[in-house]
Design a protein around this motif. Structure first.
Motif, PDB file in Angstrom:
ATOM      1  N   GLY A  14       8.121  25.390   0.988  1.00 23.81           N
ATOM      2  CA  GLY A  14       7.063  26.354   0.954  1.00 23.81           C
ATOM      3  C   GLY A  14       7.245  27.723   0.760  1.00 23.81           C
ATOM      4  N   TYR A  15       8.038  28.244   0.040  1.00 20.16           N
ATOM      5  CA  TYR A  15       8.290  29.510  -0.165  1.00 20.16           C
ATOM      6  C   TYR A  15       7.404  29.906  -1.140  1.00 20.16           C
ATOM      7  CZ  TYR A  15      13.021  29.549   2.105  1.00 20.16           C
ATOM      8  OH  TYR A  15      13.888  29.498   3.175  1.00 20.16           O
ATOM      9  N   ASP A  16       6.839  31.392  -1.003  1.00 22.19           N
ATOM     10  CA  ASP A  16       6.265  32.232  -1.820  1.00 22.19           C
ATOM     11  C   ASP A  16       6.626  32.463  -3.090  1.00 22.19           C
ATOM     12  OD1 ASP A  16       4.113  32.026   0.173  1.00 22.19           O
ATOM     13  OD2 ASP A  16       4.770  33.616   1.155  1.00 22.19           O
ATOM     14  N   VAL A  17       7.917  32.963  -3.084  1.00 23.12           N
ATOM     15  CA  VAL A  17       8.505  33.607  -4.125  1.00 23.12           C
ATOM     16  C   VAL A  17       9.983  33.011  -4.264  1.00 23.12           C
ATOM     17  CG1 VAL A  17       9.395  35.736  -5.273  1.00 23.12           C
ATOM     18  CG2 VAL A  17       7.205  35.681  -3.894  1.00 23.12           C
ATOM     19  N   LEU A  18      10.371  32.707  -5.444  1.00 22.71           N
ATOM     20  CA  LEU A  18      11.918  32.356  -5.752  1.00 22.71           C
ATOM     21  C   LEU A  18      12.649  33.416  -6.670  1.00 22.71           C
ATOM     22  CD1 LEU A  18      14.400  30.464  -5.632  1.00 22.71           C
ATOM     23  CD2 LEU A  18      13.249  29.167  -7.615  1.00 22.71           C
ATOM     24  N   LYS A  63       9.946  28.528 -15.864  1.00 24.18           N
ATOM     25  CA  LYS A  63       8.762  29.262 -16.205  1.00 24.18           C
ATOM     26  C   LYS A  63       8.446  30.448 -15.251  1.00 24.18           C
ATOM     27  CE  LYS A  63       6.930  25.245 -18.867  1.00 24.18           C
ATOM     28  NZ  LYS A  63       8.442  25.014 -18.972  1.00 24.18           N
ATOM     29  N   PRO A  64       9.198  31.378 -15.444  1.00 22.97           N
ATOM     30  CA  PRO A  64       9.118  32.494 -14.505  1.00 22.97           C
ATOM     31  C   PRO A  64       7.698  33.190 -14.683  1.00 22.97           C
ATOM     32  CG  PRO A  64      10.736  33.019 -16.058  1.00 22.97           C
ATOM     33  CD  PRO A  64      10.568  31.618 -16.241  1.00 22.97           C
ATOM     34  N   THR A  65       7.238  33.798 -13.765  1.00 25.48           N
ATOM     35  CA  THR A  65       5.903  34.824 -13.912  1.00 25.48           C
ATOM     36  C   THR A  65       6.369  36.007 -14.005  1.00 25.48           C
ATOM     37  OG1 THR A  65       4.789  33.241 -12.100  1.00 25.48           O
ATOM     38  CG2 THR A  65       4.000  35.643 -12.687  1.00 25.48           C
ATOM     39  N   GLU A  66       7.574  36.447 -13.669  1.00 22.06           N
ATOM     40  CA  GLU A  66       8.262  37.666 -14.039  1.00 22.06           C
ATOM     41  C   GLU A  66       9.507  37.393 -14.440  1.00 22.06           C
ATOM     42  OE1 GLU A  66       7.117  41.007 -14.347  1.00 22.06           O
ATOM     43  OE2 GLU A  66       5.736  41.252 -12.754  1.00 22.06           O
ATOM     44  N   THR A  67       9.865  37.990 -15.617  1.00 21.18           N
ATOM     45  CA  THR A  67      11.236  38.186 -16.028  1.00 21.18           C
ATOM     46  C   THR A  67      11.499  39.684 -16.035  1.00 21.18           C
ATOM     47  OG1 THR A  67      10.992  36.190 -17.285  1.00 21.18           O
ATOM     48  CG2 THR A  67      12.758  37.407 -17.969  1.00 21.18           C
ATOM     49  N   LEU A  68      12.340  39.995 -15.115  1.00 19.35           N
ATOM     50  CA  LEU A  68      12.560  41.440 -15.015  1.00 19.35           C
ATOM     51  C   LEU A  68      14.080  41.899 -15.633  1.00 19.35           C
ATOM     52  CD1 LEU A  68      11.168  42.119 -11.443  1.00 19.35           C
ATOM     53  CD2 LEU A  68      10.195  42.588 -13.505  1.00 19.35           C
ATOM     54  N   PRO A  97       5.719  28.046  -5.564  1.00 21.55           N
ATOM     55  CA  PRO A  97       6.791  29.315  -5.662  1.00 21.55           C
ATOM     56  C   PRO A  97       6.443  30.126  -6.884  1.00 21.55           C
ATOM     57  CG  PRO A  97       8.323  27.331  -5.880  1.00 21.55           C
ATOM     58  CD  PRO A  97       6.482  27.038  -5.919  1.00 21.55           C
ATOM     59  N   VAL A  98       6.038  31.447  -6.859  1.00 18.40           N
ATOM     60  CA  VAL A  98       6.310  32.402  -7.843  1.00 18.40           C
ATOM     61  C   VAL A  98       7.649  32.550  -8.252  1.00 18.40           C
ATOM     62  CG1 VAL A  98       5.677  34.677  -8.783  1.00 18.40           C
ATOM     63  CG2 VAL A  98       4.218  33.431  -7.214  1.00 18.40           C
TER      64      VAL A  98
END
Ligand code: GDP
Length: 296
Positions: A183-187, A213-218, A100-101
């Protein structure tokens, strides 16, 4: 957004375009007026200075003075530098990572963080066909976790079941584990906000960041808070490391200073803008279109 800036710049450019030829002092005067217009739009002072300097370097050159349509050349130079200041291209949310991203949502309380979490989850679900799980780590404000659950129900996006008394880091770990197992794509993780930046908030967000370890930190910031939004952006960029910005309440912001300063001050792009309270009131940020709109 940008109504008064558009009007102010429009009148400067009209005057320039009516002239057949431009002297260096005409350009200098126009630049002074542009500077005042940007400051009145609440653009951060260092950003204005840098902008004016870059435009001056280009506009005072022989090319403009000798051109048959010097006014139009100045408008083009201003346009190009506006786009550069806003970020040359529209940047969407990065989902290029193993599922999961993790998308970490950070910002101050009241910025629109929880609403924006729901908006992005709905957008990823409907546009990208992603399976999204949301979790609220906000244990400071009692109603916050419930608020995200309600948004999840409205958007038909699942939220992590609430366990009363669980600390933020433990919620984050449980959310990640659940997203992996199911099995989620995004968290999407909605962190707690505070009224002001303080060390406790930054330490909490940093701990969650290290654990997930986030891919995006918004970073979510309220456009209507102008320079404060820019200062918040600077702090989060320096202390947490953000990957993008969501500017909310653009629907109520007539000046646009935060939108114009944010990228230059934080080094990160505005990815999305919030344009209302409803869950579908979110749009990508298009620098070209914005520059076009400002210059009329
Ligand atoms: P949080 O404390 O940062 O989680 O903020 P909330 O998500 O609870 O939002 C605070 C208020 O701002 C709510 O009433 C939202 O409906 C409203 N809000 C959020 N984003 C926008 C936006 O883009 N435009 C407008 N007009 N209101 C917004």
């Amino acid at each position: 957004m940008f109504e008064s800036l558009t009007t102010r710049l429009g009148s400067v450019f009209d005057r320039l375009k009516r002239r057949g030829a431009l002297s260096e002092s005409d350009v200098g005067e126009a630049l002074r007026e542009i500077r005042v217009a940007l400051l009145e739009a609440d653009v951060a002072l260092p950003v204005v200075r840098d902008f004016i300097e870059k435009v001056r370097e280009k506009a005072v050159g022989q090319e403009v003075v000798r051109s048959v349509t010097p006014g139009q050349m100045v408008v083009k130079i201003v346009h190009d530098h506006l786009v550069e200041m806003l970020g040359t291209a529209s940047v969407e949310i990065n989902l290029e990572a193993a599922a999961p991203v993790v998308v970490l949502m950070v910002g101050l309380q009241g910025s629109g963080k929880t609403t924006t979490t729901g908006k992005i989850a709905l957008r990823l679900k409907t546009r990208e066909r992603k399976r999204v799980l949301m979790a609220s780590l906000d244990v400071a404000r009692p109603a916050a976790q419930r608020q995200l659950a309600v948004l999840g129900e409205q958007a038909s996006v699942p939220t992590l079941p609430i366990v009363t008394g669980e600390p933020p880091l433990a919620i984050a770990r449980r959310a990640l584990q659940t997203a992996r197992l199911e099995g989620y794509d995004v968290l999407m993780l909605d962190t707690a906000g505070r009224l002001h930046i303080d060390q406790a908030l930054m330490a909490e967000v940093a701990a969650v960041r290290d654990a997930t370890k986030p891919t995006e930190t918004l970073l979510v910031v309220d456009a209507m808070t102008g320079q404060d939004a820019v200062n918040v952006g600077k702090s989060f960029a320096e202390q947490i490391g953000i990957t993008g910005i969501v500017l909310t309440r653009v629907d109520g912001d007539a000046r646009g200073g935060a939108a114009l300063s944010m990228r230059a001050v934080t080094g990160q792009p505005i990815k999305l803008i919030g344009t209302g309270e409803k869950l579908d009131a979110i749009e990508p940020f298009h620098p070209e279109r914005i520059a076009g709109r400002i210059l009329g």
